[in-house]
Design a protein around this motif. Structure first.
Motif, PDB file in Angstrom:
ATOM      1  N   VAL A  92       0.945  -0.983  -0.176  1.00 10.50           N
ATOM      2  CA  VAL A  92       0.071  -0.116   0.069  1.00 10.50           C
ATOM      3  C   VAL A  92       0.896   1.292   0.102  1.00 10.50           C
ATOM      4  CG1 VAL A  92      -1.937   1.285   1.328  1.00 10.50           C
ATOM      5  CG2 VAL A  92      -1.963  -1.291   1.069  1.00 10.50           C
ATOM      6  N   LEU A 188      -5.731   2.939   5.872  1.00 16.90           N
ATOM      7  CA  LEU A 188      -5.213   1.350   5.958  1.00 16.90           C
ATOM      8  C   LEU A 188      -5.688   0.849   7.197  1.00 16.90           C
ATOM      9  CD1 LEU A 188      -1.817  -0.017   5.022  1.00 16.90           C
ATOM     10  CD2 LEU A 188      -2.881  -0.748   6.844  1.00 16.90           C
ATOM     11  N   ASP A 208     -10.040   1.733   3.259  1.00 14.78           N
ATOM     12  CA  ASP A 208      -9.884   1.665   2.097  1.00 14.78           C
ATOM     13  C   ASP A 208      -9.071   0.271   1.817  1.00 14.78           C
ATOM     14  OD1 ASP A 208     -10.700   4.185   0.439  1.00 14.78           O
ATOM     15  OD2 ASP A 208      -9.652   4.876   2.402  1.00 14.78           O
ATOM     16  N   PHE A 209      -8.471  -0.023   2.744  1.00 16.16           N
ATOM     17  CA  PHE A 209      -7.278  -1.361   2.821  1.00 16.16           C
ATOM     18  C   PHE A 209      -7.626  -1.952   4.182  1.00 16.16           C
ATOM     19  CE2 PHE A 209      -5.345   2.456   0.942  1.00 16.16           C
ATOM     20  CZ  PHE A 209      -5.332   1.966  -0.549  1.00 16.16           C
ATOM     21  N   VAL A 211      -5.691  -4.892   5.922  1.00 14.24           N
ATOM     22  CA  VAL A 211      -4.519  -5.876   6.144  1.00 14.24           C
ATOM     23  C   VAL A 211      -4.621  -6.587   7.497  1.00 14.24           C
ATOM     24  CG1 VAL A 211      -2.002  -5.785   6.488  1.00 14.24           C
ATOM     25  CG2 VAL A 211      -2.993  -4.227   5.082  1.00 14.24           C
ATOM     26  N   LEU A 227      -4.210  -9.042   2.293  1.00 14.87           N
ATOM     27  CA  LEU A 227      -4.337  -7.513   1.860  1.00 14.87           C
ATOM     28  C   LEU A 227      -5.607  -7.332   1.124  1.00 14.87           C
ATOM     29  CD1 LEU A 227      -3.388  -4.648   1.273  1.00 14.87           C
ATOM     30  CD2 LEU A 227      -1.886  -5.644  -0.480  1.00 14.87           C
ATOM     31  N   THR A 229      -8.967  -4.966  -0.384  1.00  8.89           N
ATOM     32  CA  THR A 229      -9.279  -3.443  -0.454  1.00  8.89           C
ATOM     33  C   THR A 229     -10.557  -3.364  -1.532  1.00  8.89           C
ATOM     34  OG1 THR A 229      -8.362  -1.239  -1.595  1.00  8.89           O
ATOM     35  CG2 THR A 229      -8.109  -3.367  -2.924  1.00  8.89           C
ATOM     36  N   HIS A 233      -9.816   0.902  -5.386  1.00  9.70           N
ATOM     37  CA  HIS A 233      -8.386   0.877  -5.219  1.00  9.70           C
ATOM     38  C   HIS A 233      -7.706  -0.095  -5.787  1.00  9.70           C
ATOM     39  CE1 HIS A 233      -7.947   4.618  -2.947  1.00  9.70           C
ATOM     40  NE2 HIS A 233      -9.055   4.150  -2.145  1.00  9.70           N
ATOM     41  N   LEU A 237      -3.798  -0.740  -6.615  1.00  4.99           N
ATOM     42  CA  LEU A 237      -3.025  -1.587  -5.776  1.00  4.99           C
ATOM     43  C   LEU A 237      -2.699  -3.014  -6.301  1.00  4.99           C
ATOM     44  CD1 LEU A 237      -1.780  -1.942  -2.852  1.00  4.99           C
ATOM     45  CD2 LEU A 237      -4.166  -2.718  -2.091  1.00  4.99           C
TER      46      LEU A 237
END
Lengths: 392, 392
Positions: A92, A188, A208-209, A211, A227, A229, A233, A237
């Motif tokens: 990211v 994130l 948005d992300f 993890v 990971l 998203t 995105h 990504l």
């Protein structure tokens, strides 16, 4: 007992109740252990890799379906497996952080976030914690504005831990994501201590992300992680390579740049996948895990001079405890010094605390049964009583 | 047979002679399998992690000694374990390749080299292969000069495969490293097909970085690999973090930026380490591996219309073969089409060739016994004879 050569068999999980702060969520399920044995060989999942030759498209074993389920599990559109949560941070940061750009993380963020930003050339800025060691949306909004003034641009990215690794405190993810959105800062969500042990819905939180860590919280071998998203995105990504051989004119099709192609080609992804049905189930029982953990917390609080440094009531099974005015006082004059405490725990079949630690330390009760937590609770109070520390 | 849920037990290695081109060197040793079982849990090697809290400093299990031995094994000063060779490429590219800088690799380089360059913002340029599909020092020197003229600066880095993945041909590593040195271009030795199966001495070859793959050639679970370098380059490549929390003033000590701290915290590094004594021994027997492989090559060459596309005599056990004028001719009219060939191999207990492949394909005899290679050789000639292809 030796496993081979100078490698001793690891038997901590077999011989002890392990309260190590980082190991609790990464113990393999029996299903993962079987899969790791069956798929231990290097490129074991590649037997049936066919066009377009990418890990997340393999149908047998059903890695393609697993990837889709994984995305749904964290409430996002697209997911990939990574060699650890840190490699997710790196992907990211490499995609969104230009050289010299400010990136927000928090006063409680893990070092791997700082390293991912450093590797990408970004400039880390912390969101302060409040007096209760929590990160609030107000603090995040203020820091976004401050950094925007300082750099003449908004932060390129904001890292937020749902629960941090230091206290296991919960932070205002949803509200922080709202503040970030208002300033067009992508967020994130660091789920190293959540994805795989409690329910996580990234879209619902507005991040948005997402993890997550396989070896920390998804009952998987290291290094592994997820990971995920949004569709929007994913275009950046999970962009596919544009590299081209200038002489051969070779192109490399569907290979994803930030993943460097395939990521986990054997035991690691098979361990994740084999544990996944149980992991999906176990997140529904987070309430029971918390209730069990509180038995231990209550016991520690009953020991004179002992303070829980994490927020109360506990919302996570990872906790930070201060025994400087209880067990450490004993250590001052005990012939075994600090080792008296971890020794007494070891005598009771309890492991995972750094030998000699009697000051500020962390533990995690995740995955222990109610009975084990009760046993652990009385072990702490018994050790206190035996050493003349008042209990109750 | 199912392992759990919808995961079938993998039994290819138990039921067949597997000649898959990429799997041969990554089969676990019995010692690795035991270690993977004992250390399957996520952060299993962290039980005794003490200050300064870094994977390569852990004494029990003896990861510190393993790291030192690993460096010596590839003839370099310092080594680290990585989640695959590709993550080694990435670490080197991120450290040495500035945005827009030219980087040399070859007309036979693997896609992961291109992706590592792309991720770092570099511009890939290929060294051409000669008519024998080999990369020569003359070609490398010419391309270094050409690229230097084009970019007004020498390449930031040069990737060279000792043996490439397409043909398994040997390239002039030592001479190419000499040419690069004369132009001050650092050299990355890609040992994905060498480190762990044949002797490699990076310093003796004059290279700056040695990258190897655990799951491809070191009898280890995926993802794993080694990144080694000289004392001189270690300062940059293994630089420790300079990141600092601007509010908390936290620093992160010995954590290495390109590694993002620790890399392989469980089954992967334990598999590498447990296999290592056998791996060190097996590289001494490369000559026997080649001799065994040539039995198969000779058999294929005796089949009318069959051509070995790799250099002859073979210097590697990975080979590329062209059967368009032998088995593929049969496939044109056979009721099973191309599947007749891989079906006939399967009937004889031979796996690892993509089902239906009869045109240009690769195989690897690494790790097979002489008897298995003789069996494989006669399987090929028998299938030819049965289908009316002249042999001899």
């Amino acid at each position: 007992m030796r496993c081979s050569g100078d490698i001793e068999v690891r038997d901590l999980e077999e011989l002890a109740i392990n309260i190590d702060p980082i190991q609790a969520g990464g113990r393999l399920t029996p299903e993962a252990m079987k899969a790791v044995i069956a798929y231990g060989d290097g490129y074991s999942v590649c037997d049936n890799c066919r066009k377009p030759f990418r890990l997340d498209q393999i149908k047998k074993p059903p890695l393609d379906a697993f990837h889709r389920e994984l995305a749904g599990f964290v409430g996002m559109d697209e997911a990939r497996v990574m060699p650890g949560a840190r490699r997710g941070f790196q992907a990211v940061a490499d995609t969104y952080v230009e050289k010299g750009a400010p990136v927000l993380l928090t006063a409680l963020s893990h070092y791997t976030g700082f390293l991912a930003i450093e590797a990408a050339g970004g400039v880390p800025r912390e969101i302060p914690k409040d007096r209760n060691n929590r990160i609030t949306a107000d603090a995040a909004a203020a820091r976004i504005e401050e950094v925007t003034r300082e750099f003449g641009r908004p932060p390129a990215l904001l890292f937020i831990d749902h629960f941090d690794y230091q206290f296991g405190n919960e932070h205002e993810v949803r509200e922080i994501a709202g503040a970030a959105r208002a300033h067009d800062v992508p967020v994130l969500y660091n789920g190293a201590y959540t994805v795989g042990i409690l329910p996580v819905d990234g879209k619902e939180l507005g991040v948005d992300f997402v993890v997550g860590s396989g070896h920390k919280s998804m009952a998987s071998p290291a290094p592994s992680g997820v990971l995920a998203t949004t569709r929007e995105h994913a275009v950046d990504l999970f962009r596919t390579t544009r590299a081209r051989g200038d002489l051969t004119k070779r192109e490399f099709g569907v290979k994803e740049v930030e993943l460097l192609g395939c990521t986990l080609m054997g035991a690691t992804i098979m361990g994740m996948m084999a544990s996944f049905p149980r992991v999906k189930e176990r997140v529904k029982h987070w309430g029971e895990e918390l209730a069990n953990g509180r038995i231990v917390i209550d016991a520690l609080r009953s020991i004179g001079g002992t303070a829980i440094l994490s927020e109360l009531p506990r919302k996570h099974t990872l906790s930070r405890v201060d025994t400087r005015n209880s067990f450490d006082k004993i250590a001052e004059t005990h012939k075994k010094r600090g080792y008296f405490f971890t020794g007494a725990l070891a005598d009771r079949g309890i492991g995972g605390v750094i030998p000699g630690a009697t000051r500020v330390w962390k533990f995690n009760t995740y995955g222990l049964t109610r009975q084990q937590c009760e046993y652990l609770a009385s072990a702490f109070t018994d050790i206190a009583r035996e050493n003349g520390i008042p209990v109750g």
